[in-house]
Design a protein around this motif. Structure first.
Motif, PDB file in Angstrom:
ATOM      1  N   TYR A   1     -77.829  48.211 -62.741  1.00  0.00           N
ATOM      2  CA  TYR A   1     -77.799  48.845 -64.058  1.00  0.00           C
ATOM      3  C   TYR A   1     -76.557  48.406 -64.840  1.00  0.00           C
ATOM      4  CZ  TYR A   1     -81.559  52.077 -62.792  1.00  0.00           C
ATOM      5  OH  TYR A   1     -82.771  52.611 -62.433  1.00  0.00           O
ATOM      6  N   GLY A   2     -76.717  48.360 -66.145  1.00  0.00           N
ATOM      7  CA  GLY A   2     -75.572  48.056 -66.990  1.00  0.00           C
ATOM      8  C   GLY A   2     -76.000  47.514 -68.337  1.00  0.00           C
ATOM      9  N   CYS A   3     -75.018  47.398 -69.240  1.00  0.00           N
ATOM     10  CA  CYS A   3     -75.305  46.906 -70.588  1.00  0.00           C
ATOM     11  C   CYS A   3     -75.610  45.410 -70.582  1.00  0.00           C
ATOM     12  CB  CYS A   3     -74.123  47.203 -71.507  1.00  0.00           C
ATOM     13  SG  CYS A   3     -72.628  46.232 -71.149  1.00  0.00           S
ATOM     14  N   GLY A   4     -75.086  44.713 -69.597  1.00  0.00           N
ATOM     15  CA  GLY A   4     -75.322  43.280 -69.494  1.00  0.00           C
ATOM     16  C   GLY A   4     -74.392  42.440 -70.331  1.00  0.00           C
ATOM     17  N   ALA A   5     -73.518  43.071 -71.112  1.00  0.00           N
ATOM     18  CA  ALA A   5     -72.673  42.319 -72.035  1.00  0.00           C
ATOM     19  C   ALA A   5     -71.178  42.505 -71.805  1.00  0.00           C
ATOM     20  CB  ALA A   5     -73.004  42.710 -73.477  1.00  0.00           C
ATOM     21  N   CYS A   6     -70.764  43.596 -71.199  1.00  0.00           N
ATOM     22  CA  CYS A   6     -69.338  43.821 -70.979  1.00  0.00           C
ATOM     23  C   CYS A   6     -68.845  42.911 -69.848  1.00  0.00           C
ATOM     24  CB  CYS A   6     -69.067  45.289 -70.665  1.00  0.00           C
ATOM     25  SG  CYS A   6     -69.572  45.812 -68.997  1.00  0.00           S
ATOM     26  N   PRO A   7     -67.531  42.709 -69.722  1.00  0.00           N
ATOM     27  CA  PRO A   7     -67.014  41.812 -68.681  1.00  0.00           C
ATOM     28  C   PRO A   7     -67.429  42.201 -67.266  1.00  0.00           C
ATOM     29  CG  PRO A   7     -65.317  42.252 -70.313  1.00  0.00           C
ATOM     30  CD  PRO A   7     -66.463  43.162 -70.645  1.00  0.00           C
ATOM     31  N   ALA A   8     -67.500  43.492 -66.977  1.00  0.00           N
ATOM     32  CA  ALA A   8     -67.875  43.930 -65.638  1.00  0.00           C
ATOM     33  C   ALA A   8     -69.322  43.545 -65.324  1.00  0.00           C
ATOM     34  CB  ALA A   8     -67.683  45.441 -65.507  1.00  0.00           C
ATOM     35  N   CYS A   9     -70.209  43.742 -66.285  1.00  0.00           N
ATOM     36  CA  CYS A   9     -71.614  43.365 -66.087  1.00  0.00           C
ATOM     37  C   CYS A   9     -71.767  41.855 -65.955  1.00  0.00           C
ATOM     38  CB  CYS A   9     -72.466  43.868 -67.251  1.00  0.00           C
ATOM     39  SG  CYS A   9     -72.792  45.654 -67.235  1.00  0.00           S
ATOM     40  N   GLU A  10     -71.066  41.113 -66.793  1.00  0.00           N
ATOM     41  CA  GLU A  10     -71.167  39.656 -66.749  1.00  0.00           C
ATOM     42  C   GLU A  10     -70.701  39.120 -65.400  1.00  0.00           C
ATOM     43  OE1 GLU A  10     -68.905  38.417 -70.101  1.00  0.00           O
ATOM     44  OE2 GLU A  10     -70.583  38.641 -71.514  1.00  0.00           O
ATOM     45  N   LEU A  11     -69.629  39.676 -64.881  1.00  0.00           N
ATOM     46  CA  LEU A  11     -69.105  39.237 -63.590  1.00  0.00           C
ATOM     47  C   LEU A  11     -70.074  39.567 -62.465  1.00  0.00           C
ATOM     48  CD1 LEU A  11     -66.562  37.903 -62.398  1.00  0.00           C
ATOM     49  CD2 LEU A  11     -65.618  40.199 -62.079  1.00  0.00           C
ATOM     50  N   ARG A  12     -70.607  40.776 -62.504  1.00  0.00           N
ATOM     51  CA  ARG A  12     -71.558  41.206 -61.474  1.00  0.00           C
ATOM     52  C   ARG A  12     -72.836  40.361 -61.528  1.00  0.00           C
ATOM     53  NH1 ARG A  12     -72.941  47.446 -59.859  1.00  0.00           N
ATOM     54  NH2 ARG A  12     -75.004  47.136 -58.961  1.00  0.00           N
ATOM     55  N   ALA A  13     -73.356  40.121 -62.726  1.00  0.00           N
ATOM     56  CA  ALA A  13     -74.576  39.338 -62.885  1.00  0.00           C
ATOM     57  C   ALA A  13     -74.376  37.895 -62.436  1.00  0.00           C
ATOM     58  CB  ALA A  13     -75.034  39.372 -64.343  1.00  0.00           C
ATOM     59  N   ALA A  14     -73.237  37.309 -62.802  1.00  0.00           N
ATOM     60  CA  ALA A  14     -72.959  35.926 -62.416  1.00  0.00           C
ATOM     61  C   ALA A  14     -72.859  35.798 -60.905  1.00  0.00           C
ATOM     62  CB  ALA A  14     -71.676  35.445 -63.084  1.00  0.00           C
ATOM     63  N   GLY A  15     -72.232  36.780 -60.256  1.00  0.00           N
ATOM     64  CA  GLY A  15     -72.129  36.755 -58.811  1.00  0.00           C
ATOM     65  C   GLY A  15     -73.486  36.853 -58.135  1.00  0.00           C
ATOM     66  N   TRP A  16     -74.344  37.723 -58.678  1.00  0.00           N
ATOM     67  CA  TRP A  16     -75.700  37.872 -58.141  1.00  0.00           C
ATOM     68  C   TRP A  16     -76.467  36.557 -58.247  1.00  0.00           C
ATOM     69  CZ3 TRP A  16     -78.675  41.550 -55.685  1.00  0.00           C
ATOM     70  CH2 TRP A  16     -80.057  41.371 -55.712  1.00  0.00           C
ATOM     71  N   GLN A  17     -76.393  35.942 -59.422  1.00  0.00           N
ATOM     72  CA  GLN A  17     -77.123  34.698 -59.648  1.00  0.00           C
ATOM     73  C   GLN A  17     -76.600  33.580 -58.754  1.00  0.00           C
ATOM     74  OE1 GLN A  17     -76.559  34.262 -63.861  1.00  0.00           O
ATOM     75  NE2 GLN A  17     -77.903  35.989 -64.347  1.00  0.00           N
ATOM     76  N   GLN A  18     -75.289  33.520 -58.589  1.00  0.00           N
ATOM     77  CA  GLN A  18     -74.707  32.491 -57.725  1.00  0.00           C
ATOM     78  C   GLN A  18     -75.111  32.712 -56.268  1.00  0.00           C
ATOM     79  OE1 GLN A  18     -70.418  32.189 -57.916  1.00  0.00           O
ATOM     80  NE2 GLN A  18     -70.329  30.801 -56.162  1.00  0.00           N
ATOM     81  N   TRP A  19     -75.079  33.969 -55.823  1.00  0.00           N
ATOM     82  CA  TRP A  19     -75.458  34.272 -54.448  1.00  0.00           C
ATOM     83  C   TRP A  19     -76.903  33.879 -54.187  1.00  0.00           C
ATOM     84  CZ3 TRP A  19     -78.071  39.060 -52.503  1.00  0.00           C
ATOM     85  CH2 TRP A  19     -78.127  39.083 -51.111  1.00  0.00           C
ATOM     86  N   HIS A  20     -77.784  34.211 -55.102  1.00  0.00           N
ATOM     87  CA  HIS A  20     -79.171  33.842 -54.933  1.00  0.00           C
ATOM     88  C   HIS A  20     -79.374  32.334 -55.026  1.00  0.00           C
ATOM     89  CE1 HIS A  20     -81.696  37.481 -54.561  1.00  0.00           C
ATOM     90  NE2 HIS A  20     -80.587  38.054 -54.960  1.00  0.00           N
ATOM     91  N   GLY A  21     -78.580  31.684 -55.853  1.00  0.00           N
ATOM     92  CA  GLY A  21     -78.676  30.244 -55.952  1.00  0.00           C
ATOM     93  C   GLY A  21     -78.234  29.526 -54.705  1.00  0.00           C
ATOM     94  N   GLU A  22     -77.423  30.219 -53.897  1.00  0.00           N
ATOM     95  CA  GLU A  22     -76.934  29.635 -52.658  1.00  0.00           C
ATOM     96  C   GLU A  22     -77.823  29.971 -51.469  1.00  0.00           C
ATOM     97  OE1 GLU A  22     -72.957  31.101 -52.500  1.00  0.00           O
ATOM     98  OE2 GLU A  22     -72.186  29.628 -53.923  1.00  0.00           O
ATOM     99  N   GLY A  23     -79.000  30.569 -51.751  1.00  0.00           N
ATOM    100  CA  GLY A  23     -79.957  30.807 -50.679  1.00  0.00           C
ATOM    101  C   GLY A  23     -79.920  32.178 -50.074  1.00  0.00           C
TER     102      GLY A  23
END
Length: 239
Positions: free
Chosen positions: A215-237
């Motif tokens: 959950y989150g707004c998707g735009a604040c720094p905390a959301c951006e960091l969390r989302a980027a980490g999720w995407q990177q983790w999934h991209g790494e298998g």
């Protein structure tokens, strides 16, 4: 209760966010007894205070082996401190980078205050270890998240309490993708789903939309960091 500090028990600084929830699982996998402490410091969005309870309940329900290790939860009222340490997290201010190079979400001395107050509780409750989710790999530049700061606090508190007290920071050298990976190592898909859906990180307190990363707004720094980490983790298998 025997209040002599012991290395077999820990007090976790627990905000209800992704990092502290991962640290809770980490602590429960290592210590015989784990208690949690949260701070009501006048933050604008109290949704994280509810998230703390939701995460604790979900972990007990999902991991019976950890249930017997999870002890009491404590909440400390530090609203007066939040008022004097005004930031975008405690007052209606824009989230932006300030002239001093720090974001407006920086609450000056927050971790120093939290660790000092928590150390008194740890001393009285017999915990020889405190655990925190501080990290200087993926962070917003907060100086009180650095391990050098934590080391200095550990030395100061041990001197001030006349007893050794350790401050463990299991996420200190992990980025957000690695933090998601650690959660999966500790509790598999079940723990990842608890962290994804129960924790709260968004600076704006938004829980209206559930994204892939939570959950989150998707735009604040905390959301951006969390989302980027999720995407990177999934991209790494990730599983």
């Amino acid at each position: 209760m025997d209040t002599r500090p012991t290395s077999n028990s820990a007090l976790l600084l627990f905000s209800g966010g992704q990092d502290s929830a991962t640290c809770l699982a980490w602590a429960l996998s290592r210590f015989d007894r784990v208690e949690t402490v949260g701070f009501d410091y006048g933050q604008r969005h109290h949704v994280e205070m509810q998230a703390r309870l939701d995460v604790r309940t979900a972990m007990v329900d999902a991991f019976p082996g950890w249930a017997g290790r999870l002890g009491e939860d404590h909440v400390v009222d530090l609203s007066g401190y939040g008022a004097i340490a005004e930031s975008a997290l405690t007052a209606d201010r824009a989230i932006k980078m300030e002239a001093d190079g720090l974001p407006s979400t920086f609450v000056p001395g927050r971790n120093l205050v939290f660790l000092t107050v928590a150390s008194a509780l740890a001393y009285r409750r017999g915990h020889g270890v405190m655990v925190g989710g501080m990290c200087e790999t993926d962070f917003s530049g907060y100086p009180d998240c650095r391990r050098t700061t934590i080391d200095a606090m550990q030395a100061t508190l041990s001197l001030g309490l006349a007893t050794d007290i350790a401050i463990e920071t299991p996420l200190m050298w992990l980025d957000k993708a690695q933090s998601w990976g650690l959660a999966h190592q500790l509790g598999g898909d079940t723990l990842v789903e608890i962290i994804r859906t129960r924790t709260h990180t968004c600076y704006r307190g938004d829980r209206s939309d559930l994204h892939a990363w939570g959950y989150g707004c998707g735009a604040c720094p905390a959301c951006e960091l969390r989302a980027a980490g999720w995407q990177q983790w999934h991209g790494e298998g990730a599983a």
